[in-house]
Design a protein around this motif. Sequence first.
Motif, PDB file in Angstrom:
ATOM      1  N   ASN A 142       0.677  -1.012   0.189  1.00  0.00           N
ATOM      2  CA  ASN A 142      -0.076  -0.073  -0.121  1.00  0.00           C
ATOM      3  C   ASN A 142       0.819   1.489  -0.133  1.00  0.00           C
ATOM      4  N   PRO A 143       1.534   1.416  -1.179  1.00  0.00           N
ATOM      5  CA  PRO A 143       2.515   2.572  -1.049  1.00  0.00           C
ATOM      6  C   PRO A 143       1.859   4.021  -0.911  1.00  0.00           C
ATOM      7  N   ASP A 144       0.605   4.088  -1.095  1.00  0.00           N
ATOM      8  CA  ASP A 144       0.125   5.492  -0.964  1.00  0.00           C
ATOM      9  C   ASP A 144      -0.469   5.588   0.478  1.00  0.00           C
ATOM     10  N   LEU A 145      -0.089   4.818   1.339  1.00  0.00           N
ATOM     11  CA  LEU A 145      -0.339   4.971   2.810  1.00  0.00           C
ATOM     12  C   LEU A 145       0.769   5.325   3.539  1.00  0.00           C
ATOM     13  N   PRO A 146       0.618   6.447   4.634  1.00  0.00           N
ATOM     14  CA  PRO A 146       1.759   6.677   5.183  1.00  0.00           C
ATOM     15  C   PRO A 146       2.239   5.474   6.188  1.00  0.00           C
TER      16      PRO A 146
END
Length: 77
Positions: free
Chosen positions: A43-47
């Motif tokens: 999930n690279p879009d999540l911090p």
Amino acid sequence: MGMPVRIDDTLYEQAKAQAQAERRTIAGQIEFWAMVGKAALDNPDLPIDFVRDLLVARAEGPSLATPFVPEGRRDAR
């Protein structure tokens, strides 16, 4: 089933210190780091902090959760 794995001495010492602080075994700490890393890569879009907190919340279970109440639906007291 557990499998022995060789890791760097520095990483082991870091895991040992963190495991003690978070009341985990050293193996449990390394597994936690691996789960966070895998979830972050998936999930690279999540911090990363969000990913970590989500995994911790899932492990705690629903008994410690605070129900979400939308702002418009709060009781006026």
